[in-house]
Design a protein around this motif. Structure first.
Motif, PDB file in Angstrom:
ATOM      1  N   GLU A  65     -11.055  -0.808  -0.076  1.00 37.43           N
ATOM      2  CA  GLU A  65     -10.103  -1.255  -1.095  1.00 37.43           C
ATOM      3  C   GLU A  65      -8.956  -2.060  -0.484  1.00 37.43           C
ATOM      4  O   GLU A  65      -8.550  -3.087  -1.034  1.00 37.43           O
ATOM      5  CB  GLU A  65      -9.553  -0.055  -1.848  1.00 37.43           C
ATOM      6  N   GLU A  66      -8.440  -1.600   0.642  1.00 38.71           N
ATOM      7  CA  GLU A  66      -7.356  -2.339   1.296  1.00 38.71           C
ATOM      8  C   GLU A  66      -7.804  -3.752   1.664  1.00 38.71           C
ATOM      9  O   GLU A  66      -7.036  -4.713   1.509  1.00 38.71           O
ATOM     10  CB  GLU A  66      -6.899  -1.580   2.543  1.00 38.71           C
ATOM     11  N   ALA A  67      -9.033  -3.879   2.131  1.00 36.87           N
ATOM     12  CA  ALA A  67      -9.557  -5.199   2.484  1.00 36.87           C
ATOM     13  C   ALA A  67      -9.718  -6.078   1.248  1.00 36.87           C
ATOM     14  O   ALA A  67      -9.381  -7.271   1.271  1.00 36.87           O
ATOM     15  CB  ALA A  67     -10.895  -5.051   3.212  1.00 36.87           C
ATOM     16  N   VAL A  68     -10.214  -5.491   0.150  1.00 32.86           N
ATOM     17  CA  VAL A  68     -10.414  -6.252  -1.087  1.00 32.86           C
ATOM     18  C   VAL A  68      -9.099  -6.812  -1.603  1.00 32.86           C
ATOM     19  O   VAL A  68      -8.992  -7.997  -1.930  1.00 32.86           O
ATOM     20  CB  VAL A  68     -11.080  -5.364  -2.163  1.00 32.86           C
TER      21      VAL A  68
ATOM     22  N   GLY B 108     -12.197 -16.097  -3.577  1.00 35.10           N
ATOM     23  CA  GLY B 108     -12.931 -17.062  -2.764  1.00 35.10           C
ATOM     24  C   GLY B 108     -12.893 -16.777  -1.286  1.00 35.10           C
ATOM     25  O   GLY B 108     -13.699 -17.326  -0.525  1.00 35.10           O
ATOM     26  N   GLU B 109     -11.971 -15.892  -0.848  1.00 34.11           N
ATOM     27  CA  GLU B 109     -11.858 -15.578   0.572  1.00 34.11           C
ATOM     28  C   GLU B 109     -12.871 -14.518   0.992  1.00 34.11           C
ATOM     29  O   GLU B 109     -13.292 -13.689   0.186  1.00 34.11           O
ATOM     30  CB  GLU B 109     -10.452 -15.096   0.912  1.00 34.11           C
ATOM     31  N   THR B 110     -13.207 -14.541   2.283  1.00 31.38           N
ATOM     32  CA  THR B 110     -14.153 -13.578   2.850  1.00 31.38           C
ATOM     33  C   THR B 110     -13.462 -12.793   3.966  1.00 31.38           C
ATOM     34  O   THR B 110     -12.723 -13.370   4.772  1.00 31.38           O
ATOM     35  CB  THR B 110     -15.391 -14.295   3.413  1.00 31.38           C
ATOM     36  N   SER B 111     -13.706 -11.500   3.996  1.00 33.04           N
ATOM     37  CA  SER B 111     -13.079 -10.637   5.003  1.00 33.04           C
ATOM     38  C   SER B 111     -13.786 -10.756   6.347  1.00 33.04           C
ATOM     39  O   SER B 111     -14.834 -11.400   6.467  1.00 33.04           O
ATOM     40  CB  SER B 111     -13.137  -9.175   4.545  1.00 33.04           C
ATOM     41  N   GLY B 112     -13.211 -10.088   7.339  1.00 31.99           N
ATOM     42  CA  GLY B 112     -13.921  -9.887   8.583  1.00 31.99           C
ATOM     43  C   GLY B 112     -14.822  -8.672   8.442  1.00 31.99           C
ATOM     44  O   GLY B 112     -15.211  -8.312   7.324  1.00 31.99           O
ATOM     45  N   ILE B 113     -15.144  -8.006   9.540  1.00 29.95           N
ATOM     46  CA  ILE B 113     -15.971  -6.800   9.501  1.00 29.95           C
ATOM     47  C   ILE B 113     -15.086  -5.621   9.115  1.00 29.95           C
ATOM     48  O   ILE B 113     -14.071  -5.357   9.756  1.00 29.95           O
ATOM     49  CB  ILE B 113     -16.628  -6.521  10.861  1.00 29.95           C
ATOM     50  N   VAL B 114     -15.466  -4.913   8.039  1.00 30.03           N
ATOM     51  CA  VAL B 114     -14.716  -3.757   7.560  1.00 30.03           C
ATOM     52  C   VAL B 114     -15.593  -2.516   7.713  1.00 30.03           C
ATOM     53  O   VAL B 114     -16.689  -2.457   7.149  1.00 30.03           O
ATOM     54  CB  VAL B 114     -14.302  -3.933   6.079  1.00 30.03           C
ATOM     55  N   GLU B 115     -15.105  -1.533   8.450  1.00 24.94           N
ATOM     56  CA  GLU B 115     -15.881  -0.311   8.678  1.00 24.94           C
ATOM     57  C   GLU B 115     -15.435   0.789   7.718  1.00 24.94           C
ATOM     58  O   GLU B 115     -14.244   1.043   7.557  1.00 24.94           O
ATOM     59  CB  GLU B 115     -15.719   0.181  10.110  1.00 24.94           C
ATOM     60  N   THR B 116     -16.384   1.437   7.063  1.00 24.64           N
ATOM     61  CA  THR B 116     -16.126   2.597   6.218  1.00 24.64           C
ATOM     62  C   THR B 116     -17.152   3.679   6.544  1.00 24.64           C
ATOM     63  O   THR B 116     -18.015   3.484   7.415  1.00 24.64           O
ATOM     64  CB  THR B 116     -16.217   2.263   4.715  1.00 24.64           C
ATOM     65  N   GLU B 117     -17.100   4.766   5.817  1.00 25.59           N
ATOM     66  CA  GLU B 117     -18.070   5.842   6.022  1.00 25.59           C
ATOM     67  C   GLU B 117     -19.491   5.407   5.700  1.00 25.59           C
ATOM     68  O   GLU B 117     -20.464   6.062   6.095  1.00 25.59           O
ATOM     69  CB  GLU B 117     -17.702   7.031   5.133  1.00 25.59           C
ATOM     70  N   PHE B 118     -19.645   4.285   4.952  1.00 25.36           N
ATOM     71  CA  PHE B 118     -20.977   3.822   4.556  1.00 25.36           C
ATOM     72  C   PHE B 118     -21.591   2.865   5.573  1.00 25.36           C
ATOM     73  O   PHE B 118     -22.785   2.592   5.522  1.00 25.36           O
ATOM     74  CB  PHE B 118     -20.911   3.139   3.192  1.00 25.36           C
ATOM     75  N   GLY B 119     -20.772   2.320   6.478  1.00 24.43           N
ATOM     76  CA  GLY B 119     -21.271   1.366   7.452  1.00 24.43           C
ATOM     77  C   GLY B 119     -20.298   0.219   7.631  1.00 24.43           C
ATOM     78  O   GLY B 119     -19.072   0.381   7.495  1.00 24.43           O
ATOM     79  N   PHE B 120     -20.836  -0.971   7.925  1.00 23.25           N
ATOM     80  CA  PHE B 120     -20.014  -2.163   8.131  1.00 23.25           C
ATOM     81  C   PHE B 120     -20.184  -3.118   6.954  1.00 23.25           C
ATOM     82  O   PHE B 120     -21.308  -3.418   6.540  1.00 23.25           O
ATOM     83  CB  PHE B 120     -20.402  -2.854   9.435  1.00 23.25           C
ATOM     84  N   HIS B 121     -19.057  -3.591   6.419  1.00 19.17           N
ATOM     85  CA  HIS B 121     -19.068  -4.469   5.242  1.00 19.17           C
ATOM     86  C   HIS B 121     -18.499  -5.843   5.586  1.00 19.17           C
ATOM     87  O   HIS B 121     -17.580  -5.968   6.400  1.00 19.17           O
ATOM     88  CB  HIS B 121     -18.190  -3.899   4.115  1.00 19.17           C
ATOM     89  N   ILE B 122     -19.033  -6.846   4.917  1.00 17.59           N
ATOM     90  CA  ILE B 122     -18.406  -8.162   4.839  1.00 17.59           C
ATOM     91  C   ILE B 122     -18.135  -8.374   3.354  1.00 17.59           C
ATOM     92  O   ILE B 122     -19.049  -8.292   2.530  1.00 17.59           O
ATOM     93  CB  ILE B 122     -19.320  -9.273   5.381  1.00 17.59           C
ATOM     94  N   ILE B 123     -16.873  -8.617   3.009  1.00 15.48           N
ATOM     95  CA  ILE B 123     -16.459  -8.628   1.607  1.00 15.48           C
ATOM     96  C   ILE B 123     -15.990 -10.026   1.193  1.00 15.48           C
ATOM     97  O   ILE B 123     -15.255 -10.685   1.950  1.00 15.48           O
ATOM     98  CB  ILE B 123     -15.306  -7.626   1.380  1.00 15.48           C
ATOM     99  N   ARG B 124     -16.400 -10.436   0.021  1.00 12.67           N
ATOM    100  CA  ARG B 124     -15.872 -11.665  -0.583  1.00 12.67           C
ATOM    101  C   ARG B 124     -15.285 -11.316  -1.938  1.00 12.67           C
ATOM    102  O   ARG B 124     -15.929 -10.618  -2.730  1.00 12.67           O
ATOM    103  CB  ARG B 124     -16.951 -12.729  -0.734  1.00 12.67           C
ATOM    104  N   LEU B 125     -14.065 -11.785  -2.200  1.00 11.29           N
ATOM    105  CA  LEU B 125     -13.432 -11.556  -3.501  1.00 11.29           C
ATOM    106  C   LEU B 125     -13.827 -12.693  -4.434  1.00 11.29           C
ATOM    107  O   LEU B 125     -13.459 -13.855  -4.213  1.00 11.29           O
ATOM    108  CB  LEU B 125     -11.913 -11.475  -3.364  1.00 11.29           C
TER     109      LEU B 125
END
Length: 435
Positions: free
Chosen positions: A254-257, A263-280
């Motif tokens: 959520e903090e990354a989102v 239109g922006e894309t995050s870097g690598i975000v780690e959570t309990e589910f694994g590694f995410h790449i997020i785009r808003l």
């Protein structure tokens, strides 16, 4: 109708009322069947058709396994539909409004729930006979009306409580009509999740970095999500998670989102589910619509063996005389029961999940199972369970089942307040039944 049936039906109608104007996919034969429709009731400027009544009976039957041909129940369902139409008419007279963000959030939540129930978007769309986009268009107005009804009902009736005297009086009058208390069990558990080995965590991170590099090089986000994401529910939609409010996602995600602009894309975000790449994809105030690519960290047989070995040791310590609760507080990884010493509370056997039902049925009070694998959400864990006590089915008593009886008394009181309120509305809104 006996009080037992009235309580069960009132509870069922209360549960279904929250989604009465919302969508529930009906069986294929109900969708394809053709009949001449008719009007069964007029309420204010709205009508209730025979097909709408039939659909509500189907929905109630799907939820509660009740006979759709029960004439008395059919009239009660119609009465409930009329009551909600009356509340809607009163809400419009009182100028009750809801925001578009509220409507959208509720609609997205229901679509998400139905998708989860059916297993995939494709299966949901097949059952509904329409696409998710069509569902959103078709049911948006119904969601708005439902929220108006809920807001006014909450304002006029609010939370209902009962005193000890009311519970005792209710039990004195209706004790012979109350449903039997089903079999219950008291369980304690210690849960251990398999530890992820560093080599597999490093491999997952490397894969996520490779995907991010491809995005930086101009690759299409949706296509990469469809080919690489380990979240099957969103992968088929190009990673799209739909709209949600703050508080819906786990903290780091959520903090990354909310740090992104559309239109922006995050870097690598780690959570309990694994590694995410997020785009808003879009944002309206506190309402966001993110997409993500998830790379899960794989576990191995070594991880499983290590978790089971920990539990075997803990089980041996308890059998040797250590206190189960103290061991659970120190070692259990189940956040819900750890602070209570692994106590899961008093549970109805019929409401246990399949895995836990099998575990408990093989135990006698005081016995503890061997380390056993169970499903936890989208993950799995290993646990040991001890059966503290087993309570056979019985007629309710104030001494042993006070909270259950109080719940029945609360439903009964709430239904009386609701009925009185509906009667008062009938004096200001025109209505007619044609059944």
């Amino acid at each position: 109708m006996k009080l037992q049936n009235r309580i069960i039906v009132c509870a069922a109608l209360t549960a279904i009322a929250a989604a009465l104007l919302a969508f529930t996919p009906a069986p294929a034969q109900a969708q394809s069947g053709k009949r001449i429709d008719g009007i069964v009731a007029w309420v204010g400027g709205e009508i209730i058709t025979l097909s709408e009544l039939d659909m509500q009976m189907i929905r109630l039957a799907l939820r509660s396994r009740i006979d759709v041909n029960d004439k008395e129940l059919r009239r009660r369902v119609l009465d409930d539909m009329i009551s909600r139409k009356l509340i809607l008419a009163q809400a419009e007279l009182d100028s009750v409004t809801v925001s578009e963000e509220q409507v959208t959030a509720q609609l997205e939540e229901q679509i998400r729930m139905y998708t989860q129930n059916y297993g995939s978007v494709q299966k949901l769309e097949e059952a509904a006979g329409m696409t998710v986009a069509q569902m959103k268009r078709e049911f948006r107005d119904d969601i708005r009306k439902n929220l108006m009804i809920e807001n006014l009902q909450r304002e006029r009736i609010g939370p209902v409580s009962v005193t000890n005297r009311e519970v005792e009086e209710f039990f004195r009058v209706y004790k012979d009509s109350l449903p039997q208390v089903p079999e219950q069990v008291q369980l304690r558990q210690i849960t251990v999740f398999p530890r992820v080995l560093d080599v597999f965590k490093d491999a997952a991170r490397a894969k996520a970095v490779s995907i991010l590099d491809s995005l930086t090089g101009g690759a299409d986000f949706a296509e990469l999500a469809r080919r690489n994401s380990d979240d099957p529910g969103s992968a088929v939609k190009g990673g799209d998670l739909g709209e949600a409010r703050r508080g819906f996602f786990v903290r780091d995600f959520e903090e990354a989102v909310f740090a992104l602009k559309p239109g922006e894309t995050s870097g690598i975000v780690e959570t309990e589910f694994g590694f995410h790449i997020i785009r808003l994809l879009e944002r309206r105030g506190e309402l966001v619509r993110p997409a993500h690519i998830l790379v899960r960290v794989q576990k191995t047989g070594e991880s499983d063996d290590a978790a089971k070995l920990v539990l075997k040791d803990l089980r041996a310590r308890i059998l040797a005389g250590e206190d189960f609760a103290a061991v659970a507080k120190e070692h259990s990884q189940d956040a819900n029961s750890r602070s209570a010493g692994g106590d899961m509370g008093l549970l109805e056997v019929g409401q246990l999940g399949d895995e836990m039902r099998v575990i408990q049925q093989n135990l006698e009070p005081g016995q503890m199972c061997e380390p056993t694998r169970v499903t936890v959400g989208t993950e799995y864990a290993f646990l040991i369970v001890r059966l503290e006590s087993r309570i056979p089915p019985h007629a309710p008593t104030l001494k042993d089942d006070y909270s259950r009886i109080a719940g029945y008394a609360r439903i009964f009181k709430q239904n009386k307040l609701y009925t009185d309120w509906i009667e008062s509305i009938k004096g200001s809104v025109t209505w007619k039944v044609n059944l």
